[in-house]
Design an enzyme around this catalytic site. Structure first.
Site, PDB file in Angstrom:
ATOM      1  N   LYS A 237      49.365  39.838  41.461  1.00 23.74           N
ATOM      2  CA  LYS A 237      49.803  38.660  40.720  1.00 23.74           C
ATOM      3  C   LYS A 237      50.553  37.707  41.648  1.00 23.74           C
ATOM      4  CE  LYS A 237      50.530  40.872  36.206  1.00 23.74           C
ATOM      5  NZ  LYS A 237      49.592  40.060  35.417  1.00 23.74           N
TER       6      LYS A 237
ATOM      7  N   ARG B 267      44.294  48.064  29.573  1.00 17.97           N
ATOM      8  CA  ARG B 267      43.159  48.632  28.836  1.00 17.97           C
ATOM      9  C   ARG B 267      42.685  49.937  29.464  1.00 17.97           C
ATOM     10  NH1 ARG B 267      39.842  43.154  29.891  1.00 17.97           N
ATOM     11  NH2 ARG B 267      41.990  42.400  29.891  1.00 17.97           N
TER      12      ARG B 267
HETATM   13  N1  BES Z   1      50.513  42.743  31.630  1.00 16.85           N
HETATM   14  C1  BES Z   1      49.510  41.756  31.779  1.00 16.85           C
HETATM   15  C2  BES Z   1      49.440  40.781  30.598  1.00 16.85           C
HETATM   16  C3  BES Z   1      50.629  39.878  30.400  1.00 16.85           C
HETATM   17  C4  BES Z   1      50.632  38.613  30.968  1.00 16.85           C
HETATM   18  C5  BES Z   1      51.661  40.250  29.617  1.00 16.85           C
HETATM   19  C6  BES Z   1      51.697  37.772  30.755  1.00 16.85           C
HETATM   20  C7  BES Z   1      52.725  39.416  29.402  1.00 16.85           C
HETATM   21  C8  BES Z   1      52.746  38.162  29.964  1.00 16.85           C
HETATM   22  C9  BES Z   1      48.149  42.398  31.922  1.00 16.85           C
HETATM   23  O1  BES Z   1      48.125  43.631  32.552  1.00 16.85           O
HETATM   24  C10 BES Z   1      47.327  41.469  32.748  1.00 16.85           C
HETATM   25  O2  BES Z   1      47.661  41.288  33.878  1.00 16.85           O
HETATM   26  N2  BES Z   1      46.278  40.910  32.164  1.00 16.85           N
HETATM   27  C11 BES Z   1      45.448  39.991  32.823  1.00 16.85           C
HETATM   28  C12 BES Z   1      44.019  40.300  32.448  1.00 16.85           C
HETATM   29  C13 BES Z   1      43.008  39.560  33.281  1.00 16.85           C
HETATM   30  C14 BES Z   1      43.034  40.092  34.699  1.00 16.85           C
HETATM   31  C15 BES Z   1      41.665  39.749  32.672  1.00 16.85           C
HETATM   32  C16 BES Z   1      45.844  38.587  32.391  1.00 16.85           C
HETATM   33  O3  BES Z   1      46.200  38.409  31.235  1.00 16.85           O
HETATM   34  O4  BES Z   1      45.842  37.710  33.237  1.00 16.85           O
HETATM   35 MN    MN Z   2      48.009  43.464  34.654  1.00 12.92          MN
END
Ligand code: BES
Ligand code: MN
Ligand code: ZN
Length: 502
Positions: free
Chosen positions: A266, A340
C-alpha cells in the site's frame, strides 16, 4: 462503569447525592409545568432564551437552588426518539469531563423514552467517557464511574437498559482492540484477549496455531500469514445460551492485525490506519463480551482467522496459486486482497457447526468506503430473510447497514486461467466482487457478509474505532433468540416469559 435504572421524578432527581445531573428536555413545551427546582430552571432557561431548541443544545449551571448535585446540565433531546436521545446524552456527558464528576444522574423522565432510547442513552454515556490510554498513559482517563438513569416507569424500559449495559461493555472492548497499534495487538495478543473472554460465564475459547491450521488444509489463510514473523492464530469462541441441540449462529471476524498490502504494498499515507484491519475480529470479541453480560437464549460460535499481511522474502507473490480448505484453488493476483483469503477458509471451517446462519464481518474493501461512507455498513447476502433480519437489527440498534446486490455477473472478473478463481476482479464494484469471491465458499451455508471498512473507524481529528457493528450484531442475536424460541414447541410461551423477565 456502573449503571443503575431508577424510577425518578424531576423532584426526586434534585435530592440525589451526585456530582452532576443531566436533564433531557424535549423540544415541545410541557403541558403542565411542574414545580420542582429542575422544572423551574427549565422554565426560566427557556423563557430567557438560554436553552435553544435543537438536539444536543446545552445549558450548564452550577449550584442551582434546591438541587443537591452541584452541576446541572439541561440538554435538548428533540422528540425523545432514540436517535435524538443518543445525540443529547453524548453532548451532555461530553460537557462533564471534570475530574470531580464521578457519579452522575441522567434524568430521562421528561422525554418519556422507549426501551430503545434508554438502550442508546446508556451506550452513549459509556461511549462519551471512553478514553484510549493503553499506549498513552498521559491521556486523562474519564473519572465517570457511576450513572443513575432516571425514568418514570423502569419496568417498561428494563430490557433496553440491560441491552445498553451489555453493549457498553462489548463496544468498549471492540473499540479498545481496534485502537491498539499493530505491535500491541498481534494475533497472539488477540488470542489472549479471546482466552480472557473464555473465563466469562457461558463462553469457551479454543486457539489454533500454524500446525493445526496446516492440518486443516487452510492453504489460503496460511498464504497470507507466511510473510510475517508473527505466527497466525485461528480463534474459536463459543457462547452457549441454548440447549446443545440448537444450531448456532456463526460470526466470522477478519483479524488482520496489520495490513501493509504485502508484496502489492500500500502507499505510505494513512497506512497506520491499517491497524484496524482486525475491526471485524474486534466486533466478534465485543459481541461475545456483550453476550456474556446479557446471556440471551442462543448458541453462537465466533471464528477469527488472525495474522499480519507483510512483504517479505517468504511472502506470497502475485500470481502464486494456493489451495483453500474447500479444495478450490486461488490465483493470488493482488496480495492486498488478503481479507477474503483468510475469510474463505474460516467460512469453510464454519460448515462443521451446521449453523443456522453465518455472518462474516470484515474491513474488506476501500470500495465499500466509497460506496457507503461512514454511515452504513455494506450488507451482502443471497438469503432474503437473513438480509432482512440484519437490516432490521441495524435500524433498531441505530447501527445501520444497506443491502448491496450479488448478481452472478459480478463474479465474471474473478475468472482465472491458472486456478479456480482469482482473488480480485477489476476496480469496478470492488465491494461486490469481494463478496462474490466469499460467496464461492458458502454453498452449504445461509450466509451474509458485512463490509465495515467505512463504519468501524473514524478518520480525521477524532481518529479512532467506533465499536461498530457490535450493536447491530447483538440486536440480531437477541432477535434470533426470540425467533428460535417462538418456533419450538411451547416456545411461544417461553419467549413471552423471557421478554417479561429481561
Ligand atoms: N483492509 C483493506 C480494505 C480497507 C481499505 C479497509 C480502506 C479500510 C479502509 C483490504 O485488505 C484491501 O486492501 N482491499 C483492497 C482490495 C483490492 C486490492 C481489490 C482495496 O480495497 O483496495
Ligand atoms: Mn489489504
Ligand atoms: Zn485488509
Amino acid at each position: 462503569m456502573d449503571f443503575e435504572l431508577k424510577s425518578l421524578s424531576p423532584a426526586q432527581a434534585s435530592t440525589l447525592a451526585i456530582d452532576a445531573l443531566a436533564v433531557l428536555v424535549p423540544d415541545t413545551e410541557p403541558t403542565k409545568p411542574g414545580s420542582s427546582p429542575i422544572e423551574a430552571l427549565i422554565e426560566q432557561a427557556v423563557r430567557h432564551g438560554d436553552l435553544e431548541k435543537g438536539v444536543g443544545k446545552l445549558l450548564v449551571s452550577f449550584r442551582v437552588a434546591g438541587v443537591k448535585a452541584p452541576r446541572v446540565v439541561l440538554v435538548r433531546a428533540g422528540d425523545g426518539s432514540a436517535a435524538s436521545v443518543r445525540k443529547a446524552v453524548a453532548a451532555a456527558v461530553g460537557s462533564l469531563k471534570h475530574p470531580g464528576v464521578r457519579k452522575i444522574g441522567l434524568l430521562l423522565s421528561l422525554v418519556s423514552p422507549g426501551a430503545d432510547a434508554v438502550n442508546v442513552a446508556v451506550q452513549a454515556c459509556a461511549d462519551a467517557s471512553y478514553v484510549y490510554t493503553h499506549t498513552k498513559p498521559s491521556a486523562k482517563a474519564s473519572a465517570l464511574r457511576q450513572v443513575v438513569v432516571g425514568v418514570s416507569k423502569p419496568e417498561v424500559v428494563r430490557a433496553g437498559f440491560e441491552q445498553g449495559r451489555a453493549l457498553a461493555v462489548g463496544v468498549a472492548l471492540a473499540k479498545e482492540w481496534a485502537n491498539r497499534p499493530g505491535n500491541h495487538a498481534t494475533p497472539s495478543l488477540l488470542a489472549d484477549a479471546a482466552r480472557q473472554l473464555g473465563r466469562k460465564p457461558g463462553i469457551k475459547t479454543e486457539v489454533l496455531g500454524p500446525k493445526e491450521v496446516k492440518a486443516l488444509g487452510m492453504g489460503s489463510f496460511m498464504a497470507v500469514a507466511q510473510g510475517s514473523a508473527e505466527p497466525l492464530r485461528f480463534i474459536v469462541l463459543r457462547y452457549s445460551g441454548a440447549p446443545k441441540s440448537a444450531a448456532p449462529v456463526v460470526l466470522v471476524g477478519k483479524g488482520i492485525t496489520f495490513d501493509t498490502g504485502g508484496i502489492s504494498i500500500k502507499p505510505a499515507p494513512e497506512m497506520d490506519e491499517m491497524k484496524y484491519d482486525m475491526g471485524g475480529a474486534a466486533s466478534v470479541l465485543g459481541t461475545f463480551a456483550a453476550l456474556a453480560e446479557l446471556r440471551p437464549a442462543i448458541n453462537v460460535v465466533g471464528l477469527i482467522p488472525s495474522c499480519e499481511n507483510m512483504p517479505d522474502g517468504l511472502a506470497v507473490k502475485p500470481g502464486d496459486v494456493v489451495t483453500s480448505m474447500s479444495g478450490q484453488t486461488i490465483e493470488i493476483l493482488n496480495t492486498d486482497a488478503e481479507g477474503r483469503l483468510i475469510l474463505c477458509d474460516a467460512l469453510t471451517y464454519a460448515e462443521r457447526f451446521k449453523p443456522r446462519a453465518v455472518i462474516d464481518i470484515a474491513t474488506l474493501t476501500g470500495a465499500c468506503v466509497i460506496a457507503l461512507g461512514a454511515v452504513r455498513s455494506g450488507l451482502f447476502s443471497p438469503v432474503d430473510e437473513l438480509a432482512a433480519a440484519l437490516q432490521q437489527a441495524g435500524e433498531s440498534a441505530l447501527d445501520p447497514c444497506w443491502r448491496m446486490p450479488l448478481d452472478d455477473e459480478y463474479a465474471d472478473g474473478l475468472k482465472s486461467n491458472f486456478a479456480d478463481m482469482g482473488n480480485v476482479a477489476g476496480r469496478a464494484a470492488g465491494s461486490i466482487t469481494a463478496a462474490k469471491f466469499l460467496q464461492k465458499f458458502t454453498a452449504k451455508l445461509s450466509w451474509a457478509h458485512l463490509d465495515i471498512a467505512g463504519t468501524a473507524w473514524k478518520s480525521g481529528a477524532a481518529k479512532g474505532s467506533t465499536g461498530r457493528p457490535v450493536p447491530l450484531l447483538l440486536q440480531f442475536l437477541i432477535d434470533e433468540a426470540g425467533r428460535s424460541e417462538a418456533t419450538r414447541p411451547g416456545g411461544q410461551k417461553n419467549a413471552a416469559k423471557r421478554a417479561r423477565r429481561v
